[in-house]
Structure formats: C-alpha cells, structure tokens
Design an enzyme around this catalytic site. Structure first.
Site, PDB file in Angstrom:
ATOM      1  N   GLY B  14       0.774  -1.383  -0.063  1.00  0.00           N
ATOM      2  CA  GLY B  14      -0.067  -0.086   0.004  1.00  0.00           C
ATOM      3  C   GLY B  14       0.749   1.243  -0.238  1.00  0.00           C
ATOM      4  O   GLY B  14       0.430   2.099   0.301  1.00  0.00           O
ATOM      5  N   MET B  91      -3.582  -6.904  -7.308  1.00  0.00           N
ATOM      6  CA  MET B  91      -2.897  -8.020  -7.885  1.00  0.00           C
ATOM      7  C   MET B  91      -3.940  -8.925  -8.476  1.00  0.00           C
ATOM      8  O   MET B  91      -4.109 -10.186  -8.150  1.00  0.00           O
ATOM      9  CB  MET B  91      -1.924  -8.992  -7.105  1.00  0.00           C
ATOM     10  CG  MET B  91      -0.654  -8.213  -6.493  1.00  0.00           C
ATOM     11  SD  MET B  91       0.136  -7.377  -7.670  1.00  0.00           S
ATOM     12  CE  MET B  91       1.153  -8.599  -8.346  1.00  0.00           C
ATOM     13  N   ARG B  92      -4.845  -8.422  -9.289  1.00  0.00           N
ATOM     14  CA  ARG B  92      -5.906  -9.233 -10.060  1.00  0.00           C
ATOM     15  C   ARG B  92      -6.404  -8.277 -11.035  1.00  0.00           C
ATOM     16  O   ARG B  92      -6.577  -7.309 -11.266  1.00  0.00           O
ATOM     17  CB  ARG B  92      -6.771  -9.340  -8.737  1.00  0.00           C
ATOM     18  CG  ARG B  92      -7.979 -10.073  -9.086  1.00  0.00           C
ATOM     19  CD  ARG B  92      -9.169 -10.005  -7.900  1.00  0.00           C
ATOM     20  NE  ARG B  92     -10.310 -10.740  -8.522  1.00  0.00           N
ATOM     21  CZ  ARG B  92     -10.702 -11.981  -8.250  1.00  0.00           C
ATOM     22  NH1 ARG B  92      -9.719 -12.679  -7.485  1.00  0.00           N
ATOM     23  NH2 ARG B  92     -11.844 -12.641  -8.672  1.00  0.00           N
ATOM     24  N   ASN B 108      -4.626   2.312 -13.453  1.00  0.00           N
ATOM     25  CA  ASN B 108      -3.381   1.457 -12.871  1.00  0.00           C
ATOM     26  C   ASN B 108      -2.167   1.913 -12.846  1.00  0.00           C
ATOM     27  O   ASN B 108      -2.028   2.770 -13.909  1.00  0.00           O
ATOM     28  CB  ASN B 108      -3.691   0.059 -13.672  1.00  0.00           C
ATOM     29  CG  ASN B 108      -2.659  -0.961 -13.035  1.00  0.00           C
ATOM     30  OD1 ASN B 108      -2.540  -1.376 -12.012  1.00  0.00           O
ATOM     31  ND2 ASN B 108      -1.930  -1.636 -13.752  1.00  0.00           N
ATOM     32  N   HIS B 110       1.914   0.579 -13.190  1.00  0.00           N
ATOM     33  CA  HIS B 110       2.574  -0.597 -13.630  1.00  0.00           C
ATOM     34  C   HIS B 110       4.302  -0.246 -13.606  1.00  0.00           C
ATOM     35  O   HIS B 110       4.529   0.762 -14.140  1.00  0.00           O
ATOM     36  CB  HIS B 110       2.187  -1.042 -15.218  1.00  0.00           C
ATOM     37  CG  HIS B 110       2.881  -2.220 -15.278  1.00  0.00           C
ATOM     38  ND1 HIS B 110       2.653  -3.672 -14.862  1.00  0.00           N
ATOM     39  CD2 HIS B 110       4.034  -2.522 -16.233  1.00  0.00           C
ATOM     40  CE1 HIS B 110       3.503  -4.500 -15.432  1.00  0.00           C
ATOM     41  NE2 HIS B 110       4.421  -3.899 -16.094  1.00  0.00           N
ATOM     42  N   ASP B 142      -7.944  -1.473 -19.318  1.00  0.00           N
ATOM     43  CA  ASP B 142      -9.057  -2.081 -20.056  1.00  0.00           C
ATOM     44  C   ASP B 142      -8.874  -3.656 -19.896  1.00  0.00           C
ATOM     45  O   ASP B 142      -8.294  -4.026 -18.975  1.00  0.00           O
ATOM     46  CB  ASP B 142      -8.727  -2.013 -21.567  1.00  0.00           C
ATOM     47  CG  ASP B 142      -7.334  -2.457 -22.295  1.00  0.00           C
ATOM     48  OD1 ASP B 142      -6.549  -3.364 -21.416  1.00  0.00           O
ATOM     49  OD2 ASP B 142      -6.732  -2.088 -23.289  1.00  0.00           O
ATOM     50  N   GLY B 144      -7.264  -6.063 -21.207  1.00  0.00           N
ATOM     51  CA  GLY B 144      -6.184  -6.830 -21.273  1.00  0.00           C
ATOM     52  C   GLY B 144      -5.191  -6.698 -20.116  1.00  0.00           C
ATOM     53  O   GLY B 144      -5.644  -6.029 -19.133  1.00  0.00           O
ATOM     54  N   ASP B 146      -2.349  -4.905 -18.816  1.00  0.00           N
ATOM     55  CA  ASP B 146      -1.275  -3.805 -18.918  1.00  0.00           C
ATOM     56  C   ASP B 146      -1.475  -3.415 -20.252  1.00  0.00           C
ATOM     57  O   ASP B 146      -0.214  -2.812 -20.795  1.00  0.00           O
ATOM     58  CB  ASP B 146       0.005  -4.209 -18.595  1.00  0.00           C
ATOM     59  CG  ASP B 146      -0.123  -4.708 -16.748  1.00  0.00           C
ATOM     60  OD1 ASP B 146      -0.827  -4.210 -16.078  1.00  0.00           O
ATOM     61  OD2 ASP B 146       0.699  -5.748 -16.693  1.00  0.00           O
ATOM     62  N   GLU B 175       6.846   5.941  -8.799  1.00  0.00           N
ATOM     63  CA  GLU B 175       5.593   5.619  -8.961  1.00  0.00           C
ATOM     64  C   GLU B 175       4.832   6.785  -7.989  1.00  0.00           C
ATOM     65  O   GLU B 175       3.655   7.124  -8.021  1.00  0.00           O
ATOM     66  CB  GLU B 175       5.095   4.141  -8.490  1.00  0.00           C
ATOM     67  CG  GLU B 175       5.682   3.024  -9.243  1.00  0.00           C
ATOM     68  CD  GLU B 175       5.568   1.594  -9.016  1.00  0.00           C
ATOM     69  OE1 GLU B 175       4.329   1.240  -8.369  1.00  0.00           O
ATOM     70  OE2 GLU B 175       6.551   0.888  -9.060  1.00  0.00           O
TER      71      GLU B 175
END
Lengths: 219, 219
Positions: B14, B91-92, B108, B110, B142, B144, B146, B175
């Site tokens: 987190g 993680m999903r 997201n 990455h 979306d 897919g 990443d 990040e």
C-alpha cells in the site's frame, strides 16, 4: 577486446556515421577505416568521401543470395582489417557469415527503448502506441531483429503533439551522443558480449553513464 | 470528466495508496473515499484505517465466479459514489462488470515503461533482459493485461549491479510521484479516455509533465 579499426555499414542519410566520424576525429573513438553502403549514392557515402574515409557501395543485387552478400561484406571488412563493425542506419538484417566472422563485434543503434518497438519505423510505432517516453538503444547484433544484448539506452519524452518526424528528430539527437559513446566502450574493452549478455569490466558505478535522460519535466 | 470521490483497490503493502492519501490531504487530489482489498489483513488496509478512510476486505473466495467478484467490487464502489478507481498494486485482473460501470475511470500503475515488460515481476523482467532504462506507467485500464491507454510515464536508469529489489525500489519512488499526478489530471478532466486513447484537453506543452527522468548521467 580492444578495437583499433572501425567499419561502418550505412544505407541512408548517415548522420550517425557523421557522429562516429566526429568522435574519431576528436580521439574518442578509433579510426573509421571503411564505410560500406548497400544503397548506391546514399548521402552517407558522400559524407564518408568528404571525410576522406574509404567508402564503397556493395550492390546487393550483384550477390546471388543473402548469404553471399553477407560474405562479400565480411570479406571487405576483413581485408580492411576492421575489428569493430557499427551499423549506422543499415537497413538490412545482417546474417551469420558476418556475425560469425565478427562475433561480439557488431553494434547497432535502434530508435526505441528496446524491447519496445523493434523493427521498422520505431518512432512511428511509439507515436501510434501513445507512449510518453521513448529513446534509443545501442546493442550487440545477433541474428534476430533488434534482439541483441543491450549496451546503452537513452530516454526522451514523447510530447502530445509529436509526429513521427519530430519524435525521430529528438531521438536522433540522443543517438548521435549515445552511439559514439557506446562504440568507444566496446572498442576500449569496457563492455563485451559474453554468453549473449553485455558484460562490463569496470565497476558498476561507471556504467551509470549508460543512461541519459536529457530533460526533466516534473508534473 | 471531473471526479470528486476516489476509490482505491489494493492487495499488498500500500505504499502507492499512501502516496494517493498524501496527495489528497495536500488538496492535490479529491477525497479517497473507499479502499477495497482482495487480500485479508494486507498492510494497505491498515494504512487506510490509520488514515481513517473506509476500508474493507472483499473475499474473492466468497464470490461464486470472477464476474461475481467484479460485480461485488463495482457495487461497493457504486454505493460509496466513487467516480474514479485507482488500482494501487491490485494483484488481480479487473473484468467487464467493473470496467463497464466505471468506463474510462479506472487507472493502474505498472512498474515498467509499457509496452515493455507487462505482467508480473516487471522489475525482474527488466533486470533479466539487461535493459539500461526502465520506469513506470500510469494507464487507463482495459480488459487486457497492462494494455490500456498510457497517461504518464517516468524513466529511471537500470544500474549494472541492480537486483530486482533495488530496481523495484528506484521505480517505486517514481510511482509515488507519478500516480497521484496522473490521477489528479484525470480527476480534473485534463485527460480522458476516448476511443481507446488518452485525449488531453490542455495544450500540448502542458503535457510535457507527463514524463520525468529523475537523473541525468551523461557518458
């Protein structure tokens, strides 16, 4: 390895060749001893001639096969006692005859941060993908398409109004800086191809030079 | 769009949630109104509780299907009147029920410069590939893995002695800077998902902020 005679393969405008020639004149790079082109009359050939470097067009259509052309290139480079080959916008895959004769001694520069956007028109690919960072990569050449071990990379921003041309120009500036630097590292034996990887002789902190981000724009 | 209530989905430590919470406290980001976790007792949940933000574990095993779990997430977010969803180390894969309900409103982060190194263990992939530049990407989500439209990227050097851990830590710093900034741009309507692309409202020069290279090490 240490290299003392560099050969450059070209197809087009030759601005990367110019960057290598300048570095060589400054003493940052060994002698550029031969330039070979697969395109007749390309600008790169005349640049080499202006710099009084032996330069020749080798006609791919005069070779009976892809292999034979590669062997002809390798023979010319061998005769000139070249020990490091730089592909500077050479628009042709090089094959085993050349790669075996010059194992670990063939470098390429590619206008993307590989493994992203291999192949043709990398800046166009980057603009189409909508990425915000791209760059260029110097790598050892293997038989694949832009798959060889990475030596150095430089990042540039992709701006929202970039076209293929404006992005390519921004990347090209970095290519002109990165390619001579990386070729010099290889020529001096600071980095070599071992078991498919770039292996560095010098301490790790030395290789921080392997990246450069030319601008910082903080959100 | 402009968003006023942000929901954050988490699974692990987190630290990106913390960066979003800090930005919200500073007034740079709308209220973080709900945190949902798919992992019981993860550190991110306790961070949310410390920050007095409603936070809940939603058990994937309590849902009869992947779709049903997604619908449960979407229902919770909808009840809390969330209008922007940030995946902060979630993680999903999220699926259609959530993506349709929050179309263009799911972000997201990455830890690579996409399209390079999608999927799990991106810093490990980067170290294994021997690249010299990596970074992080904020993108619209979306269906897919990443693959969604890129909003912002930041580049970092990969050093020769980097491990997966040391590179991941260097990327994580970026990040923490990039995710709140990009989420704020989306929340303020400066950038939106249109026809699968990130479309910017503001003049192009504004979006130079979409890249940051934290250091310059010239060869």
């Amino acid at each position: 390895m240490t290299a003392s005679r560099i050969g450059v393969l070209v197809s087009g405008n030759g601005s990367n060749l110019d960057a290598l020639l300048s570095a060589s004149r400054r003493g940052d790079l060994p002698e550029i001893a031969l330039v070979l082109a697969n395109v007749a009359g390309c600008r790169a050939l005349s640049r080499a001639e202006e710099a009084r470097v032996p330069a020749r067009f080798l006609d791919p259509r005069a070779a009976p096969s892809r292999e034979a052309y590669d062997e002809a290139l390798a023979a010319e480079l061998g005769e000139a006692r070249i020990d490091l080959v730089c592909l500077a916008g050479f628009m042709r895959l090089v094959g085993r005859p050349l790669l075996e004769r010059f194992a670990g001694r063939v470098l390429n520069i590619h206008p993307s941060l590989l493994p992203a956007f291999p192949g043709l028109h990398a800046p166009r690919q980057a603009v189409a993908a909508g990425v915000r960072v791209s760059g260029c990569t110097v790598h050892f050449v293997d038989a694949g398409l832009d798959t060889g071990a990475v030596i150095a990379q430089a990042a540039v921003p992709v701006q929202l109004d970039d076209t293929e041309e404006s992005l390519a120009a921004r990347i090209l500036e970095q290519e002109h800086r990165l390619f001579p630097a990386a070729a010099a590292w290889v020529a001096r034996g600071e980095v070599a191809l071992e078991a498919g990887r770039a292996r560095w002789r010098s301490p790790p902190q030395r290789a921080e030079g392997a990246i450069a981000c030319p601008r910082t724009d903080r959100p």
